[in-house]
Design an enzyme around this catalytic site. Structure first.
Site, PDB file in Angstrom:
ATOM      1  N   ASP A  39       0.584 -22.571   9.674  1.00  0.00           N
ATOM      2  CA  ASP A  39       1.169 -22.458  11.008  1.00  0.00           C
ATOM      3  C   ASP A  39       2.336 -21.464  11.045  1.00  0.00           C
ATOM      4  O   ASP A  39       3.217 -21.541  11.891  1.00  0.00           O
ATOM      5  CB  ASP A  39       1.603 -23.837  11.528  1.00  0.00           C
ATOM      6  CG  ASP A  39       2.563 -24.520  10.572  1.00  0.00           C
ATOM      7  OD1 ASP A  39       2.830 -23.949   9.502  1.00  0.00           O
ATOM      8  OD2 ASP A  39       3.043 -25.620  10.891  1.00  0.00           O
ATOM      9  N   HIS A 249       0.214   4.340  -1.153  1.00  0.00           N
ATOM     10  CA  HIS A 249       0.679   3.220  -0.325  1.00  0.00           C
ATOM     11  C   HIS A 249       1.051   2.028  -1.205  1.00  0.00           C
ATOM     12  O   HIS A 249       0.679   0.886  -0.916  1.00  0.00           O
ATOM     13  CB  HIS A 249      -0.396   2.830   0.705  1.00  0.00           C
ATOM     14  CG  HIS A 249      -0.525   3.822   1.813  1.00  0.00           C
ATOM     15  ND1 HIS A 249      -1.572   3.826   2.687  1.00  0.00           N
ATOM     16  CD2 HIS A 249       0.287   4.851   2.191  1.00  0.00           C
ATOM     17  CE1 HIS A 249      -1.412   4.824   3.561  1.00  0.00           C
ATOM     18  NE2 HIS A 249      -0.295   5.460   3.276  1.00  0.00           N
ATOM     19  N   ASP A 266       9.961   5.375   0.098  1.00  0.00           N
ATOM     20  CA  ASP A 266       9.439   5.806   1.407  1.00  0.00           C
ATOM     21  C   ASP A 266       9.671   4.625   2.339  1.00  0.00           C
ATOM     22  O   ASP A 266       8.963   3.613   2.259  1.00  0.00           O
ATOM     23  CB  ASP A 266       7.951   6.142   1.283  1.00  0.00           C
ATOM     24  CG  ASP A 266       7.348   6.654   2.596  1.00  0.00           C
ATOM     25  OD1 ASP A 266       7.990   6.500   3.658  1.00  0.00           O
ATOM     26  OD2 ASP A 266       6.225   7.189   2.546  1.00  0.00           O
ATOM     27  N   ASP A 277      10.915   7.858   9.252  1.00  0.00           N
ATOM     28  CA  ASP A 277       9.969   7.846   8.125  1.00  0.00           C
ATOM     29  C   ASP A 277      10.489   8.834   7.081  1.00  0.00           C
ATOM     30  O   ASP A 277      10.219  10.028   7.170  1.00  0.00           O
ATOM     31  CB  ASP A 277       8.571   8.261   8.656  1.00  0.00           C
ATOM     32  CG  ASP A 277       7.505   8.259   7.576  1.00  0.00           C
ATOM     33  OD1 ASP A 277       7.775   7.782   6.455  1.00  0.00           O
ATOM     34  OD2 ASP A 277       6.386   8.740   7.872  1.00  0.00           O
ATOM     35  N   HIS A 356      -2.868  14.400   0.019  1.00  0.00           N
ATOM     36  CA  HIS A 356      -2.691  14.030   1.429  1.00  0.00           C
ATOM     37  C   HIS A 356      -2.247  15.210   2.274  1.00  0.00           C
ATOM     38  O   HIS A 356      -1.968  16.300   1.771  1.00  0.00           O
ATOM     39  CB  HIS A 356      -1.736  12.836   1.571  1.00  0.00           C
ATOM     40  CG  HIS A 356      -0.347  13.064   1.039  1.00  0.00           C
ATOM     41  ND1 HIS A 356       0.583  13.826   1.685  1.00  0.00           N
ATOM     42  CD2 HIS A 356       0.265  12.594  -0.092  1.00  0.00           C
ATOM     43  CE1 HIS A 356       1.723  13.813   0.994  1.00  0.00           C
ATOM     44  NE2 HIS A 356       1.548  13.084  -0.094  1.00  0.00           N
ATOM     45  N   HIS A 360       2.416  14.215  10.215  1.00  0.00           N
ATOM     46  CA  HIS A 360       1.809  13.383  11.267  1.00  0.00           C
ATOM     47  C   HIS A 360       2.834  13.239  12.373  1.00  0.00           C
ATOM     48  O   HIS A 360       4.042  13.346  12.139  1.00  0.00           O
ATOM     49  CB  HIS A 360       1.371  12.019  10.709  1.00  0.00           C
ATOM     50  CG  HIS A 360       2.457  11.252  10.011  1.00  0.00           C
ATOM     51  ND1 HIS A 360       3.424  10.541  10.682  1.00  0.00           N
ATOM     52  CD2 HIS A 360       2.742  11.089   8.680  1.00  0.00           C
ATOM     53  CE1 HIS A 360       4.240   9.963   9.810  1.00  0.00           C
ATOM     54  NE2 HIS A 360       3.861  10.290   8.576  1.00  0.00           N
ATOM     55  N   HIS A 367       2.580   6.574  12.452  1.00  0.00           N
ATOM     56  CA  HIS A 367       1.574   7.621  12.655  1.00  0.00           C
ATOM     57  C   HIS A 367       1.310   7.590  14.158  1.00  0.00           C
ATOM     58  O   HIS A 367       0.449   6.860  14.636  1.00  0.00           O
ATOM     59  CB  HIS A 367       0.310   7.343  11.835  1.00  0.00           C
ATOM     60  CG  HIS A 367       0.597   7.311  10.351  1.00  0.00           C
ATOM     61  ND1 HIS A 367      -0.129   6.585   9.455  1.00  0.00           N
ATOM     62  CD2 HIS A 367       1.563   7.916   9.625  1.00  0.00           C
ATOM     63  CE1 HIS A 367       0.371   6.735   8.236  1.00  0.00           C
ATOM     64  NE2 HIS A 367       1.412   7.540   8.316  1.00  0.00           N
ATOM     65  N   GLU A 390       6.095  16.236   4.726  1.00  0.00           N
ATOM     66  CA  GLU A 390       6.153  15.373   3.550  1.00  0.00           C
ATOM     67  C   GLU A 390       5.245  15.802   2.399  1.00  0.00           C
ATOM     68  O   GLU A 390       4.316  15.090   2.032  1.00  0.00           O
ATOM     69  CB  GLU A 390       5.840  13.929   3.942  1.00  0.00           C
ATOM     70  CG  GLU A 390       4.578  13.732   4.779  1.00  0.00           C
ATOM     71  CD  GLU A 390       4.345  12.244   5.082  1.00  0.00           C
ATOM     72  OE1 GLU A 390       4.317  11.454   4.141  1.00  0.00           O
ATOM     73  OE2 GLU A 390       4.181  11.909   6.271  1.00  0.00           O
ATOM     74  N   TYR A 394       1.502  14.282  -7.333  1.00  0.00           N
ATOM     75  CA  TYR A 394       1.157  13.018  -7.985  1.00  0.00           C
ATOM     76  C   TYR A 394       0.175  13.272  -9.111  1.00  0.00           C
ATOM     77  O   TYR A 394      -0.831  13.961  -8.911  1.00  0.00           O
ATOM     78  CB  TYR A 394       0.498  12.041  -6.989  1.00  0.00           C
ATOM     79  CG  TYR A 394       1.187  12.015  -5.636  1.00  0.00           C
ATOM     80  CD1 TYR A 394       2.191  11.091  -5.369  1.00  0.00           C
ATOM     81  CD2 TYR A 394       0.840  12.937  -4.642  1.00  0.00           C
ATOM     82  CE1 TYR A 394       2.829  11.074  -4.130  1.00  0.00           C
ATOM     83  CE2 TYR A 394       1.470  12.933  -3.407  1.00  0.00           C
ATOM     84  CZ  TYR A 394       2.476  12.008  -3.149  1.00  0.00           C
ATOM     85  OH  TYR A 394       3.103  12.017  -1.931  1.00  0.00           O
ATOM     86  N   ARG A 412       7.561  12.656  -3.662  1.00  0.00           N
ATOM     87  CA  ARG A 412       7.345  13.035  -2.257  1.00  0.00           C
ATOM     88  C   ARG A 412       8.720  13.243  -1.631  1.00  0.00           C
ATOM     89  O   ARG A 412       9.669  12.522  -1.963  1.00  0.00           O
ATOM     90  CB  ARG A 412       6.548  11.952  -1.520  1.00  0.00           C
ATOM     91  CG  ARG A 412       6.285  12.269  -0.045  1.00  0.00           C
ATOM     92  CD  ARG A 412       5.130  11.436   0.563  1.00  0.00           C
ATOM     93  NE  ARG A 412       5.382  10.023   0.618  1.00  0.00           N
ATOM     94  CZ  ARG A 412       4.846   9.133  -0.212  1.00  0.00           C
ATOM     95  NH1 ARG A 412       4.004   9.526  -1.162  1.00  0.00           N
ATOM     96  NH2 ARG A 412       5.122   7.842  -0.097  1.00  0.00           N
ATOM     97  N   GLU A 414      10.243  13.717   2.257  1.00  0.00           N
ATOM     98  CA  GLU A 414       9.781  13.599   3.652  1.00  0.00           C
ATOM     99  C   GLU A 414      10.955  13.566   4.627  1.00  0.00           C
ATOM    100  O   GLU A 414      11.877  12.767   4.467  1.00  0.00           O
ATOM    101  CB  GLU A 414       8.959  12.301   3.797  1.00  0.00           C
ATOM    102  CG  GLU A 414       8.528  12.006   5.222  1.00  0.00           C
ATOM    103  CD  GLU A 414       7.573  10.820   5.316  1.00  0.00           C
ATOM    104  OE1 GLU A 414       7.657   9.904   4.481  1.00  0.00           O
ATOM    105  OE2 GLU A 414       6.743  10.826   6.249  1.00  0.00           O
TER     106      GLU A 414
HETATM  107  N1  GLY Z   1       5.338   6.111   5.344  1.00  0.00           N
HETATM  108  C1  GLY Z   1       4.048   6.484   5.736  1.00  0.00           C
HETATM  109  C2  GLY Z   1       3.879   7.927   5.750  1.00  0.00           C
HETATM  110  O1  GLY Z   1       4.693   8.629   5.186  1.00  0.00           O
HETATM  111  O2  GLY Z   1       2.980   8.462   6.341  1.00  0.00           O
HETATM  112 MN    MN Z   2       5.060   9.950   6.847  1.00  0.00          MN
HETATM  113 MN    MN Z   3       6.678   7.998   4.742  1.00  0.00          MN
END
Ligand code: GLY
Ligand code: MN
Ligand code: MN
Length: 444
Positions: A39, A249, A266, A277, A356, A360, A367, A390, A394, A412, A414
């Site tokens: 619950d 992720h 991140d 972000d 990647h 975005h 996103h 970003e 890797y 990374r 960003e």
């Molecule tokens: N934190 C998700 C991205 O960088 O797209």
């Molecule tokens: Mn991002």
């Molecule tokens: Mn990010």
């Protein structure tokens, strides 16, 4: 305390939407309270488009915008279906606006209990030729069925006229088009989300020590988010030490920070429904190792070059293509890849280390909504658009053919970028990212 008034900007968004779609109806479902276990629910968070048009943040609600005879200076009616006031439920779960508040505070022309939605909708949609409703969303199977029943009834009402059901369109495309261009009040809110996120990343850079757990750093970052006024995160924080950073992720956030490794964070604070972000990657110890420094500087170079390209008229694919070229040149000169740059790009061989995309849209959703192409072409950047830059690097743990000194590294960098009339504003410039600046903060 529930709000007693809301900004007029929400009504002007509805006016703008309906001015462009006279004769159409929009039906937007709120998010639901979802059970996490037994619950216990997940924290509730409203659907971004519904919030964007209403500021309504209760679950189990619907917004219906309908064409109507001109009244109060507009050509549409706003109807909210909401959970009614209920002293017993409110004692347990908190105060509700009810149908009264939906009208008096949120400006609905009419409001009804959610339980009346299925009964009233067929009547409301009678004669409407185009309906914007997002079919097929998870947890909205019941509403989907109601919509199908509405269409079925519409057809019956037509009798043997040969007419078909109203055309069904996805509202996210048109609302996404509006959400893509951030207004002044949205930019102000995003700047606040970015400032509190930048502060939190800086604090993590100051406080992280070998021997701590990733969870400790997550707590530092999210403590600073909440202290800054952020109601919740924009997404689950990624706090990834060493090889964990190669998982794009990564979510466990439960490993030890070891001297000699890098720490990738991140994380983004959501403030008043807008999220930042940011990613930074810094040494768990005091300094980057020589190999870490080489790849870190390469990723940073590609990021700074991408930032310099961010201005009206540029496109996200052209920025990404440039990042890929810079990274590929670096991968070749560091001996990470072999061959000619054009070949490495054409065959996607570079994706072994940079799998990647570079950008975005960013806004209410991390996103964010908004088409990436227009008339089959990548869309040109315009003032008010916000997106991330970003790039990363890797080396997957299973990639044992990579040169030994680079194995298990994940990096990374960003930032969040607002396009302005003359160029861009890096809304997250407040977090150090050169090695010199970062190592100065790591001098413990
Ligand atoms: N934190 C998700 C991205 O960088 O797209
Ligand atoms: Mn991002
Ligand atoms: Mn990010």
């Amino acid at each position: 305390m529930l709000p007693t008034s809301i900004s007029p900007v929400f009504r002007s968004r509805r006016d703008c939407l309906m001015a462009g779609h006279a004769g159409s109806a929009f039906v937007l479902a709120s998010n639901h309270e979802l059970i996490r276990n037994y619950d216990v629910s997940y924290p509730f968070r409203q659907d971004s488009s519904l919030y964007y048009l209403t500021a309504w943040d209760e679950a189990d609600s619907f917004l219906v915008l309908l064409p109507s005879a001109e009244h109060a200076g507009r050509n549409y009616k706003m109807i909210l279906f909401v959970p009614p006031r209920d002293p017993e439920r409110e004692m347990w779960d908190g105060e509700r606006h009810g149908v009264e508040g939906a009208v008096s505070v949120y400006g609905a022309d009419e409001a009804y209990p959610t339980s009346e939605f299925a009964k009233r909708l067929p009547i409301l949609l009678k004669g409407v030729e185009k309906v914007f409703y997002r079919m097929g969303m998870p947890h909205h199977e019941r509403t989907d069925r109601t919509m199908l029943e509405v269409f079925e009834q519409t057809r019956k009402l037509f009798g043997r006229s040969g007419r078909g059901i109203p055309a069904l369109h996805d509202p996210l495309e048109v609302i996404g088009e509006m959400r893509l261009y951030k207004g002044p009040e949205e930019i102000e809110t995003l700047r606040k989300a970015c400032a509190m996120t930048a502060h939190a990343h800086r604090q993590a850079m100051i406080e992280a020590r070998p021997g701590m757990n990733e969870r400790d750093i997550e707590a530092i970052v999210e403590y600073q988010f909440r202290r800054g006024g952020s109601q919740r995160n924009g997404y689950w924080s990624i706090v990834a030490a060493g090889r964990n950073a190669t998982c794009l992720h990564y979510r466990s956030n439960n490993d030890t920070l070891r001297e000699g490794e890098l720490l990738l964070i991140d994380a983004g604070a959501e403030f008043d429904y807008y999220t930042s972000d940011i990613t930074r990657t810094f040494p768990v110890g005091r300094k980057y190792s020589p190999a870490q420094a080489k790849v870190y500087d390469l990723v940073l170079k590609s990021q700074l070059e991408a930032l310099a390209m961010a201005k009206p008229g540029a496109t996200l694919p052209s920025i990404h293509a440039h990042v890929v070229e810079t990274l590929v040149d670096g991968f070749l000169s560091l001996g990470l890849l072999q061959g000619k740059p054009a070949e490495v790009i054409q065959t996607n061989a570079f994706k072994r280390f940079y799998p990647h995309n570079t950008s975005h849209w960013l806004g209410s959703d991390v996103h964010d909504a908004g088409l990436y192409q227009k008339n089959g072409e990548p869309r040109r950047l315009e003032p008010g658009m916000v997106f991330t830059i970003e790039p990363g690097f890797y080396v997957q743990p299973l990639d044992r053919d990579a040169p030994a000194e680079y194995r298990d590294i994940g990096i990374r960098i960003e930032d969040d970028i607002l396009i302005t009339k003359t160029g861009c504003e890096n809304m997250t410039a407040g977090v150090p990212k050169t090695r010199e600046e970062i190592e100065a903060l790591r001098a413990f």
